[in-house]
Design a protein around this motif. Structure first.
Motif, PDB file in Angstrom:
ATOM      1  N   LEU A  82      16.478  11.420   7.532  1.00 15.97           N
ATOM      2  CA  LEU A  82      17.496  11.409   8.591  1.00 15.97           C
ATOM      3  C   LEU A  82      16.962  11.812   9.972  1.00 15.97           C
ATOM      4  CD1 LEU A  82      20.777  12.568   6.806  1.00 15.97           C
ATOM      5  CD2 LEU A  82      19.893  10.267   7.141  1.00 15.97           C
ATOM      6  N   PRO A  83      16.084  12.827  10.081  1.00 11.12           N
ATOM      7  CA  PRO A  83      15.596  13.178  11.417  1.00 11.12           C
ATOM      8  C   PRO A  83      14.847  12.039  12.111  1.00 11.12           C
ATOM      9  CG  PRO A  83      14.986  14.854   9.815  1.00 11.12           C
ATOM     10  CD  PRO A  83      15.559  13.735   9.044  1.00 11.12           C
ATOM     11  N   THR A  84      14.310  11.095  11.334  1.00 13.16           N
ATOM     12  CA  THR A  84      13.551  10.003  11.961  1.00 13.16           C
ATOM     13  C   THR A  84      14.475   9.059  12.732  1.00 13.16           C
ATOM     14  OG1 THR A  84      13.732   8.485  10.074  1.00 13.16           O
ATOM     15  CG2 THR A  84      11.881  10.020  10.043  1.00 13.16           C
ATOM     16  N   LEU A  85      15.789   9.175  12.534  1.00 12.88           N
ATOM     17  CA  LEU A  85      16.728   8.260  13.179  1.00 12.88           C
ATOM     18  C   LEU A  85      17.123   8.722  14.582  1.00 12.88           C
ATOM     19  CD1 LEU A  85      18.995   7.552  10.081  1.00 12.88           C
ATOM     20  CD2 LEU A  85      17.100   6.172  10.944  1.00 12.88           C
ATOM     21  N   GLY A  86      16.796   9.984  14.919  1.00 12.89           N
ATOM     22  CA  GLY A  86      17.084  10.480  16.265  1.00 12.89           C
ATOM     23  C   GLY A  86      18.567  10.629  16.555  1.00 12.89           C
ATOM     24  N   ARG A  87      19.362  10.870  15.517  1.00 16.12           N
ATOM     25  CA  ARG A  87      20.810  11.022  15.725  1.00 16.12           C
ATOM     26  C   ARG A  87      21.254  12.447  15.390  1.00 16.12           C
ATOM     27  NH1 ARG A  87      24.016   5.949  13.246  1.00 16.12           N
ATOM     28  NH2 ARG A  87      25.723   7.072  14.229  1.00 16.12           N
ATOM     29  N   ALA A  88      22.378  12.841  15.954  1.00 17.11           N
ATOM     30  CA  ALA A  88      22.897  14.190  15.718  1.00 17.11           C
ATOM     31  C   ALA A  88      23.411  14.316  14.285  1.00 17.11           C
ATOM     32  CB  ALA A  88      24.021  14.487  16.703  1.00 17.11           C
ATOM     33  N   LYS A  89      23.359  15.535  13.757  1.00 17.58           N
ATOM     34  CA  LYS A  89      23.830  15.790  12.379  1.00 17.58           C
ATOM     35  C   LYS A  89      25.293  15.404  12.230  1.00 17.58           C
ATOM     36  CE  LYS A  89      22.672  20.018  12.996  1.00 17.58           C
ATOM     37  NZ  LYS A  89      22.530  21.457  12.923  1.00 17.58           N
ATOM     38  N   GLU A  90      26.046  15.599  13.309  1.00 19.45           N
ATOM     39  CA  GLU A  90      27.498  15.350  13.267  1.00 19.45           C
ATOM     40  C   GLU A  90      27.819  13.864  13.119  1.00 19.45           C
ATOM     41  OE1 GLU A  90      25.855  17.038  15.587  1.00 19.45           O
ATOM     42  OE2 GLU A  90      26.466  19.094  15.118  1.00 19.45           O
ATOM     43  N   GLU A  91      26.820  13.006  13.267  1.00 17.53           N
ATOM     44  CA  GLU A  91      27.085  11.559  13.174  1.00 17.53           C
ATOM     45  C   GLU A  91      26.896  11.029  11.747  1.00 17.53           C
ATOM     46  OE1 GLU A  91      25.214   9.201  16.283  1.00 17.53           O
ATOM     47  OE2 GLU A  91      25.072  11.023  17.470  1.00 17.53           O
ATOM     48  N   PHE A  92      26.601  11.929  10.817  1.00 20.99           N
ATOM     49  CA  PHE A  92      26.410  11.506   9.427  1.00 20.99           C
ATOM     50  C   PHE A  92      27.508  12.078   8.548  1.00 20.99           C
ATOM     51  CE2 PHE A  92      22.175  11.521  11.309  1.00 20.99           C
ATOM     52  CZ  PHE A  92      21.707  10.264  10.951  1.00 20.99           C
ATOM     53  N   ALA A  93      27.960  11.288   7.590  1.00 23.48           N
ATOM     54  CA  ALA A  93      28.921  11.805   6.602  1.00 23.48           C
ATOM     55  C   ALA A  93      28.477  11.354   5.222  1.00 23.48           C
ATOM     56  CB  ALA A  93      30.316  11.295   6.906  1.00 23.48           C
ATOM     57  N   PHE A  94      28.433  12.304   4.289  1.00 17.73           N
ATOM     58  CA  PHE A  94      28.073  12.016   2.886  1.00 17.73           C
ATOM     59  C   PHE A  94      29.320  12.193   2.030  1.00 17.73           C
ATOM     60  CE2 PHE A  94      24.011  12.252   4.753  1.00 17.73           C
ATOM     61  CZ  PHE A  94      23.174  11.506   3.937  1.00 17.73           C
ATOM     62  N   ILE A  95      29.679  11.139   1.319  1.00 14.31           N
ATOM     63  CA  ILE A  95      30.906  11.139   0.533  1.00 14.31           C
ATOM     64  C   ILE A  95      30.520  10.966  -0.942  1.00 14.31           C
ATOM     65  CG2 ILE A  95      33.230  10.167   0.338  1.00 14.31           C
ATOM     66  CD1 ILE A  95      32.534  10.746   3.248  1.00 14.31           C
ATOM     67  N   SER A  96      31.081  11.809  -1.803  1.00 19.13           N
ATOM     68  CA  SER A  96      30.741  11.688  -3.223  1.00 19.13           C
ATOM     69  C   SER A  96      32.000  11.759  -4.068  1.00 19.13           C
ATOM     70  CB  SER A  96      29.766  12.795  -3.622  1.00 19.13           C
ATOM     71  OG  SER A  96      30.407  14.046  -3.506  1.00 19.13           O
ATOM     72  N   GLY A  97      31.820  11.467  -5.369  1.00 19.01           N
ATOM     73  CA  GLY A  97      32.914  11.581  -6.337  1.00 19.01           C
ATOM     74  C   GLY A  97      32.737  12.867  -7.121  1.00 19.01           C
ATOM     75  N   ILE A  98      32.550  12.748  -8.455  1.00 18.85           N
ATOM     76  CA  ILE A  98      32.362  13.926  -9.306  1.00 18.85           C
ATOM     77  C   ILE A  98      31.184  13.682 -10.244  1.00 18.85           C
ATOM     78  CG2 ILE A  98      33.436  15.405 -11.071  1.00 18.85           C
ATOM     79  CD1 ILE A  98      34.817  15.693  -8.356  1.00 18.85           C
ATOM     80  N   GLY A  99      30.375  14.704 -10.417  1.00 15.63           N
ATOM     81  CA  GLY A  99      29.181  14.613 -11.260  1.00 15.63           C
ATOM     82  C   GLY A  99      28.128  15.533 -10.674  1.00 15.63           C
ATOM     83  N   CYS A 100      27.009  15.695 -11.355  1.00 17.21           N
ATOM     84  CA  CYS A 100      25.923  16.507 -10.779  1.00 17.21           C
ATOM     85  C   CYS A 100      25.498  15.899  -9.447  1.00 17.21           C
ATOM     86  CB  CYS A 100      24.719  16.537 -11.713  1.00 17.21           C
ATOM     87  SG  CYS A 100      25.003  17.336 -13.290  1.00 17.21           S
ATOM     88  N   SER A 101      25.249  14.587  -9.457  1.00 12.51           N
ATOM     89  CA  SER A 101      24.803  13.897  -8.246  1.00 12.51           C
ATOM     90  C   SER A 101      25.802  14.085  -7.110  1.00 12.51           C
ATOM     91  CB  SER A 101      24.620  12.413  -8.537  1.00 12.51           C
ATOM     92  OG  SER A 101      25.638  11.943  -9.402  1.00 12.51           O
ATOM     93  N   SER A 102      27.068  14.164  -7.472  1.00 11.95           N
ATOM     94  CA  SER A 102      28.123  14.235  -6.452  1.00 11.95           C
ATOM     95  C   SER A 102      28.204  15.598  -5.771  1.00 11.95           C
ATOM     96  CB  SER A 102      29.464  13.845  -7.074  1.00 11.95           C
ATOM     97  OG  SER A 102      29.482  12.451  -7.326  1.00 11.95           O
ATOM     98  N   ARG A 103      27.358  16.539  -6.179  1.00  8.80           N
ATOM     99  CA  ARG A 103      27.293  17.810  -5.452  1.00  8.80           C
ATOM    100  C   ARG A 103      26.478  17.651  -4.155  1.00  8.80           C
ATOM    101  NH1 ARG A 103      29.050  22.104  -7.776  1.00  8.80           N
ATOM    102  NH2 ARG A 103      27.783  23.436  -6.462  1.00  8.80           N
ATOM    103  N   PHE A 104      25.893  16.501  -3.991  1.00  4.91           N
ATOM    104  CA  PHE A 104      24.983  16.217  -2.866  1.00  4.91           C
ATOM    105  C   PHE A 104      25.529  16.659  -1.488  1.00  4.91           C
ATOM    106  CE2 PHE A 104      22.324  13.647  -0.110  1.00  4.91           C
ATOM    107  CZ  PHE A 104      21.123  13.571  -0.784  1.00  4.91           C
TER     108      PHE A 104
END
Ligand SMILES: Cc1ncc(C[n+]2csc(CCOP(=O)(O)OP(=O)(O)O)c2C)c(N)n1
Ligand code: SF4
Length: 343
Positions: free
Chosen positions: A42-64
């Protein structure tokens, strides 16, 4: 030449995307390397942290999303694509990522996943495929193989497994890729191209669950095996693989087959050149379904085509509807049409 109003790129580091809380995956889980790769990318994209959103469901992976120092939702089992579609439709300026597991995405959430693909919402979907339900302690999943003995299939699974990439190609996905959790180099390359892709990008990541399904992909990843068992796809390059770099895919009776360069009159010119942008998905579908021992497993970007996106279309519809409407304010709207007074 730099555009006059181009925003200054933001300079961030990997640790800026680390939420700094205890990660509660089992030691040795493949999820760690995926998390590290995303935080590095993500830092290679040169964008602010606030411009990213991570959406998950339920599961171990979904704790991301907890572990990312970005916005995010840990949403409802299987429903991450629906939440992400809503967010992207309302805030098309955001970079929206979906994290799902094979159970979350293809069992309870299969329906939601398919419709995100066919709509071509501009999302990046990461499927952590460990061929098991990790969080609920090791029941079989829609990608588990026939005969698999688990706590819910004590006599071995009798279900025919889904192939995630076949399913998403059938749902008209415009960007389809596959990588293993341990292949950082290929993962970085795919993440970059997925990010640049306008439309849904779907990345299947073979992820080791070392507690409930350890070694599920070891036949593809361990030491020397990798070069014979994996075909790393490169756009515009012949599909060559193998320790000696002398095996490749050719067309035989109209279908891909493995041939050895230098045997039976096969030369490098006979090897099929990879074109992920072919509008016809037939070859991508074949690549998605290749398995050992007859074939290597195709890794990299199988399909990358352009199609209008849902979020662009909905944004345009709202603009058109506003232009065409005589109501310019909420007050106008509430006092338009069929209204009456209750006395
Ligand atoms: C409505 C509902 N049904 C079932 C569950 C139980 N459940 C939680 S996670 C999960 C499956 C997770 O498997 P997968 O998506 O493969 O993720 P992993 O944990 O392996 O990363 C299930 C069935 C639930 N939480 N909610
Ligand atoms: S149960 Fe499996 S998938 Fe879940 S955290 Fe542990 S190793 Fe990872």
């Amino acid at each position: 030449m730099t555009a006059i109003n181009a925003p200054e790129p933001v300079k961030l580091k990997k640790k800026d995307f680390d939420a700094g809380i205890d990660v509660r995956w089992c030691p040795g889980c493949g999820d760690y390397s995926i998390l590290a790769n995303i935080q590095k990318f993500l830092p290679t994209l040169g964008r602010a942290k606030e411009e990213f959103a991570f959406i998950s469901g339920i599961g171990c992976s979904s704790r991301f999303p907890y572990y990312m120092n970005t916005y995010g939702f840990h949403s409802i089992h299987g429903r991450a694509p629906a939440f992400a579609t809503g967010l992207k439709s309302y805030r098309p300026d955001l970079s929206v990522w979906v994290v799902t597991g094979d159970g979350d995405g293809f069992s309870i959430g299969g329906n939601h996943l398919l419709h995100a693909m066919r709509r071509n919402v501009d999302l990046n979907i990461l499927l952590f495929n460990n061929r098991i339900y990790g969080l609920t302690k090791g029941q079989y999943s829609p990608t588990s193989e026939v005969g698999k003995v688990t706590s819910s299939t004590p006599m071995g699974s009798i279900d025919s497994p889904l192939r995630p990439l076949s399913v998403v190609l059938g749902a008209e996905a415009t960007f389809v890729a596959r990588v293993t959790d341990t292949d950082a180099k290929l993962m970085q390359n795919i993440l970059q191209q997925a990010y640049e892709h306008k439309g849904t990008s779907f990345i299947e990541i073979y992820q080791n669950c070392n507690v409930f399904n350890d070694g599920a992909f070891v036949n593809l990843t361990k030491g020397d095996v990798k070069r014979d068992a994996q075909l790393i796809l490169e756009e515009g390059k012949p599909m060559i693989f193998g320790k000696e770099r002398n095996k490749g895919l050719i067309f035989q009776d109209g279908k891909p087959a493995v041939a050895t360069i230098g045997e039976n009159g096969v030369s490098e010119d006979d090897i099929i050149v990879h074109n992920p942008s072919d509008p016809d998905p037939t070859l991508a579908f074949r690549l998605a379904r290749m398995d050992p021992p007859d074939f290597p497993v195709a890794m990299g970007i199988l399909r990358k085509v352009e199609r209008p996106t849902y979020d662009d279309a909905i944004t345009q519809q709202v603009i058109d509807a506003k232009k065409a409407s005589p109501d310019k304010t909420i007050h106008d709207l509430l006092h338009s049409g069929d209204t009456w007074e209750v006395k």
